[in-house]
Design an enzyme around this catalytic site. Structure first.
Site, PDB file in Angstrom:
ATOM      1  N   GLY A 157       7.749  -5.714   5.998  1.00  5.96           N
ATOM      2  CA  GLY A 157       7.560  -6.078   6.994  1.00  5.96           C
ATOM      3  C   GLY A 157       6.122  -6.528   7.275  1.00  5.96           C
ATOM      4  N   SER A 209       6.495   3.827  12.994  1.00  6.03           N
ATOM      5  CA  SER A 209       4.955   4.048  13.281  1.00  6.03           C
ATOM      6  C   SER A 209       5.011   5.000  14.526  1.00  6.03           C
ATOM      7  CB  SER A 209       4.535   2.668  13.728  1.00  6.03           C
ATOM      8  OG  SER A 209       3.177   2.976  14.159  1.00  6.03           O
ATOM      9  N   PHE A 220     -15.873   1.688  17.864  1.00  9.43           N
ATOM     10  CA  PHE A 220     -15.300   1.237  18.987  1.00  9.43           C
ATOM     11  C   PHE A 220     -15.119   2.076  20.244  1.00  9.43           C
ATOM     12  CE2 PHE A 220     -12.848  -1.937  15.829  1.00  9.43           C
ATOM     13  CZ  PHE A 220     -13.911  -2.499  16.010  1.00  9.43           C
ATOM     14  N   ARG A 255      -7.684  10.113  15.962  1.00 13.36           N
ATOM     15  CA  ARG A 255      -6.264   9.822  15.256  1.00 13.36           C
ATOM     16  C   ARG A 255      -5.968  11.061  14.182  1.00 13.36           C
ATOM     17  NH1 ARG A 255      -6.813   6.746  18.741  1.00 13.36           N
ATOM     18  NH2 ARG A 255      -6.450   4.598  18.849  1.00 13.36           N
ATOM     19  N   ASP A 260      10.053  -7.380  -3.310  1.00 11.84           N
ATOM     20  CA  ASP A 260       8.836  -7.817  -2.376  1.00 11.84           C
ATOM     21  C   ASP A 260       8.462  -9.071  -2.490  1.00 11.84           C
ATOM     22  OD1 ASP A 260       6.564  -5.664  -1.716  1.00 11.84           O
ATOM     23  OD2 ASP A 260       5.989  -7.678  -1.682  1.00 11.84           O
ATOM     24  N   PHE A 268       0.724  -1.225  -0.031  1.00 13.12           N
ATOM     25  CA  PHE A 268       0.004  -0.095   0.005  1.00 13.12           C
ATOM     26  C   PHE A 268       0.837   1.293  -0.095  1.00 13.12           C
ATOM     27  CE2 PHE A 268      -2.571   2.768   3.054  1.00 13.12           C
ATOM     28  CZ  PHE A 268      -3.167   3.308   1.924  1.00 13.12           C
ATOM     29  N   ASP A 326      12.277 -12.726  -1.071  1.00 10.65           N
ATOM     30  CA  ASP A 326      12.068 -12.404   0.289  1.00 10.65           C
ATOM     31  C   ASP A 326      13.359 -11.495   0.667  1.00 10.65           C
ATOM     32  OD1 ASP A 326      12.363 -12.418   3.052  1.00 10.65           O
ATOM     33  OD2 ASP A 326      11.914 -14.456   3.358  1.00 10.65           O
ATOM     34  N   TYR A 383       4.079  -5.980  16.963  1.00 10.36           N
ATOM     35  CA  TYR A 383       4.411  -5.226  15.743  1.00 10.36           C
ATOM     36  C   TYR A 383       4.823  -3.923  16.058  1.00 10.36           C
ATOM     37  CZ  TYR A 383       2.822  -1.564  12.437  1.00 10.36           C
ATOM     38  OH  TYR A 383       3.107  -0.429  11.715  1.00 10.36           O
ATOM     39  N   LEU A 443       5.736 -10.451  -2.343  1.00 12.28           N
ATOM     40  CA  LEU A 443       4.287 -10.408  -2.583  1.00 12.28           C
ATOM     41  C   LEU A 443       3.380 -11.359  -1.350  1.00 12.28           C
ATOM     42  CD1 LEU A 443       4.302 -10.983  -6.274  1.00 12.28           C
ATOM     43  CD2 LEU A 443       4.135  -8.910  -5.270  1.00 12.28           C
ATOM     44  N   LEU A 496      -9.927   1.491  10.392  1.00 13.74           N
ATOM     45  CA  LEU A 496     -11.112   2.182  10.150  1.00 13.74           C
ATOM     46  C   LEU A 496     -11.467   2.399   8.732  1.00 13.74           C
ATOM     47  CD1 LEU A 496     -13.295   3.453  11.449  1.00 13.74           C
ATOM     48  CD2 LEU A 496     -12.017   5.643  11.643  1.00 13.74           C
ATOM     49  N   LYS A 514       8.839  -2.167  15.336  1.00 14.49           N
ATOM     50  CA  LYS A 514       9.357  -0.894  14.877  1.00 14.49           C
ATOM     51  C   LYS A 514      10.207  -0.159  15.894  1.00 14.49           C
ATOM     52  CE  LYS A 514       6.589  -0.994  11.508  1.00 14.49           C
ATOM     53  NZ  LYS A 514       7.412  -1.086  10.331  1.00 14.49           N
TER      54      LYS A 514
HETATM   55  C1  UD1 Z   1      -3.301   0.880  14.582  1.00 15.64           C
HETATM   56  C2  UD1 Z   1      -1.760   0.647  15.202  1.00 15.64           C
HETATM   57  C3  UD1 Z   1      -0.816   1.410  14.318  1.00 15.64           C
HETATM   58  C4  UD1 Z   1      -0.848   0.909  12.936  1.00 15.64           C
HETATM   59  C5  UD1 Z   1      -2.177   1.333  12.385  1.00 15.64           C
HETATM   60  C6  UD1 Z   1      -2.134   1.088  10.824  1.00 15.64           C
HETATM   61  C7  UD1 Z   1      -1.817   0.367  17.561  1.00 15.64           C
HETATM   62  C8  UD1 Z   1      -1.789   1.273  18.780  1.00 15.64           C
HETATM   63  N1  UD1 Z   1      -1.838   1.294  16.443  1.00 15.64           N
HETATM   64  O1  UD1 Z   1      -3.793   2.074  14.625  1.00 15.64           O
HETATM   65  O2  UD1 Z   1       0.476   1.247  15.134  1.00 15.64           O
HETATM   66  O3  UD1 Z   1       0.163   1.577  12.365  1.00 15.64           O
HETATM   67  O4  UD1 Z   1      -3.218   0.597  13.129  1.00 15.64           O
HETATM   68  O5  UD1 Z   1      -2.312  -0.429  10.670  1.00 15.64           O
HETATM   69  O6  UD1 Z   1      -1.866  -0.815  17.613  1.00 15.64           O
HETATM   70  N2  UD1 Z   1     -12.066   1.833  14.749  1.00 15.64           N
HETATM   71  C9  UD1 Z   1     -13.365   1.837  14.925  1.00 15.64           C
HETATM   72  N3  UD1 Z   1     -14.021   0.651  14.187  1.00 15.64           N
HETATM   73  C10 UD1 Z   1     -13.413  -0.128  13.316  1.00 15.64           C
HETATM   74  C11 UD1 Z   1     -11.992   0.036  13.235  1.00 15.64           C
HETATM   75  C12 UD1 Z   1     -11.334   1.064  13.831  1.00 15.64           C
HETATM   76  O7  UD1 Z   1     -14.323   2.359  15.638  1.00 15.64           O
HETATM   77  O8  UD1 Z   1     -13.899  -1.090  12.798  1.00 15.64           O
HETATM   78  C13 UD1 Z   1     -11.534   3.076  15.476  1.00 15.64           C
HETATM   79  C14 UD1 Z   1     -10.430   2.618  16.575  1.00 15.64           C
HETATM   80  O9  UD1 Z   1     -11.082   2.449  17.612  1.00 15.64           O
HETATM   81  C15 UD1 Z   1      -9.637   4.067  16.348  1.00 15.64           C
HETATM   82  C16 UD1 Z   1      -9.755   4.385  15.076  1.00 15.64           C
HETATM   83  O10 UD1 Z   1     -10.825   3.934  14.480  1.00 15.64           O
HETATM   84  O11 UD1 Z   1     -10.040   4.850  17.417  1.00 15.64           O
HETATM   85  C17 UD1 Z   1      -8.556   4.013  14.072  1.00 15.64           C
HETATM   86  O12 UD1 Z   1      -8.255   2.850  14.203  1.00 15.64           O
HETATM   87  P1  UD1 Z   1      -7.263   1.938  13.354  1.00 15.64           P
HETATM   88  O13 UD1 Z   1      -7.567   2.337  11.621  1.00 15.64           O
HETATM   89  O14 UD1 Z   1      -7.553   0.395  13.610  1.00 15.64           O
HETATM   90  O15 UD1 Z   1      -5.850   2.278  13.513  1.00 15.64           O
HETATM   91  P2  UD1 Z   1      -5.105   2.612  15.013  1.00 15.64           P
HETATM   92  O16 UD1 Z   1      -5.539   1.566  15.948  1.00 15.64           O
HETATM   93  O17 UD1 Z   1      -5.170   4.113  15.241  1.00 15.64           O
END
Ligand code: UD1
Length: 338
Positions: A85, A127, A221, A234, A34, A14, A61, A152, A36, A203, A156
């Site tokens: 990674g 990260s 969440f 975020r 990569d 990505f 690899d 993970y 893949l 998200l 980092k």
């Molecule tokens: C996580 C990782 C980060 C990683 C990033 C991308 C941790 C602490 N953070 O970030 O290291 O680089 O993913 O892979 O592990 N949310 C919902 N519903 C969903 C999904 C997410 O409400 O279905 C909310 C989460 O609670 C959060 C926000 O959306 O508040 C972002 O979540 P997400 O996209 O998973 O990223 P992070 O958890 O911030």
């Protein structure tokens, strides 16, 4: 600017594919290595369609020393952007050994082969998770790191340390650790983007798949965090902005030595519900959601102090949350055909 060859281990994924598009557009030569394991071979064709130039591609690899040696033997590599990674936070809790083995091995092999060929410039895909749960927001680069909440995150953190130690031992080395906040969105062409494996954890892909009808509803969440609307906050950053930050970091590394850590974020926080509402209004789609419990391990809110990137790299994010949502949706519609 002299002709430059940049090696991208993990460059078919990505973030790497968007960096490759930027570099190729700027006339730099790109070599992607990569395996893949979380990317598709046709990204190489797509990069050629976007930029009119084709990156060299090796399906290897990066932890395979002999295979990586052949890549360096075949190309005059000026600098490396290391993106190889595993990256799924939840999976890393279930398979810690695989995560430490893969993420650390690929880095160590890369450093060995770079040393063999006298390559001194490295940009690393780190990260914001290295800041751990204890720091106040916004996160600045001089804050203590560690206390990571997943294997993970620890990989980092450990790799940042390995690079710092390597810079002490070799004063000619330059390593820039870019601490990403939450990369989202996709290339404007709609030809490259994120392809989550199975049910998305993150998200933005979950919102996009819900809008497309692949998921019936989004679970938010938690809505009882100490944030303006109670949902998690975020620092979402458009992947094309992020890619441009890497180009700036490569140019910085070319002119400096030593170790640096630099945040790549917008410096702004956006809540879960703000992002959902932006996605709905920009794209004219519906995203059904319900409020669920907090996800374990999630922090209430964090975002970047983006000042160091501006000062050292002359870079800052330019795209808005609306841009991120529009481009993520365009990609989602195209990705259905993949
Ligand atoms: C996580 C990782 C980060 C990683 C990033 C991308 C941790 C602490 N953070 O970030 O290291 O680089 O993913 O892979 O592990 N949310 C919902 N519903 C969903 C999904 C997410 O409400 O279905 C909310 C989460 O609670 C959060 C926000 O959306 O508040 C972002 O979540 P997400 O996209 O998973 O990223 P992070 O958890 O911030």
């Amino acid at each position: 600017m002299m002709k430059q060859t940049i090696l991208l281990p993990g460059g078919a994924g990505f973030i790497g594919s968007h960096i490759a598009a930027e570099l190729l557009t700027l006339g730099r030569d790109v070599v992607i290595a990569d395996d893949l394991s979380n990317a598709r071979a046709d990204v190489i064709d797509r990069l050629e369609r976007i930029t009119g130039r084709r990156p060299v591609f090796y399906q290897i690899d990066v932890a395979d020393h002999a295979a990586l040696d052949r890549v360096f033997a075949s190309h005059p590599v000026d600098a490396v952007i290391h993106l190889a990674g595993y990256k799924a936070v939840g999976e890393s809790v279930l398979k810690p050994v695989a995560y430490y083995r893969n993420n650390l091995d690929s880095t160590l092999t890369l450093l060995e082969v770079m040393a063999d060929y006298g390559v001194k410039k490295l940009v690393f895909s780190s990260s914001a998770t290295v800041y751990g749960p204890a720091n106040p927001i916004p996160y600045t680069e001089q804050m203590p790191t560690g206390g990571c909440t997943s294997p993970y995150g620890w990989t980092k953190h450990m790799i940042e340390q390995i690079l710092a130690d390597a810079c002490v031992a070799d004063p000619a080395l330059s390593t820039v650790c870019l601490r990403y906040f939450n990369p989202v969105g996709a290339h404007e062409s709609g030809l490259i983007g994120e392809l989550p494996n199975g049910i998305p954890n993150n998200l933005m892909p979950y919102i996009a798949q819900t809008a497309a009808g692949i998921r019936s509803e989004l679970t938010v969440f938690g809505d009882d965090y100490p944030t303006p609307d109670g949902t998690g906050v975020r620092d979402y950053i458009h992947v094309v902005d992020l890619a441009k930050g890497h180009v700036a970091a490569i140019d910085y590394a070319a002119a400096h030595t030593g170790w640096e850590a630099i945040n790549l974020g917008t410096g702004r926080g956006t809540s879960v519900l703000e992002l959902v509402h932006t996605f709905v209004s920009v794209n004219g789609v519906s995203v059904p959601y319900r409020i669920g419990p907090r996800r374990s391990g999630d922090l209430p809110a964090y975002y970047a102090d983006a000042e160091k990137a501006r000062r050292l790299l002359g870079w800052q994010a330019e795209k808005s949350a609306a841009d991120m949502c529009r481009d993520a949706w365009r990609w989602q519609q195209n990705a259905r055909e993949l």
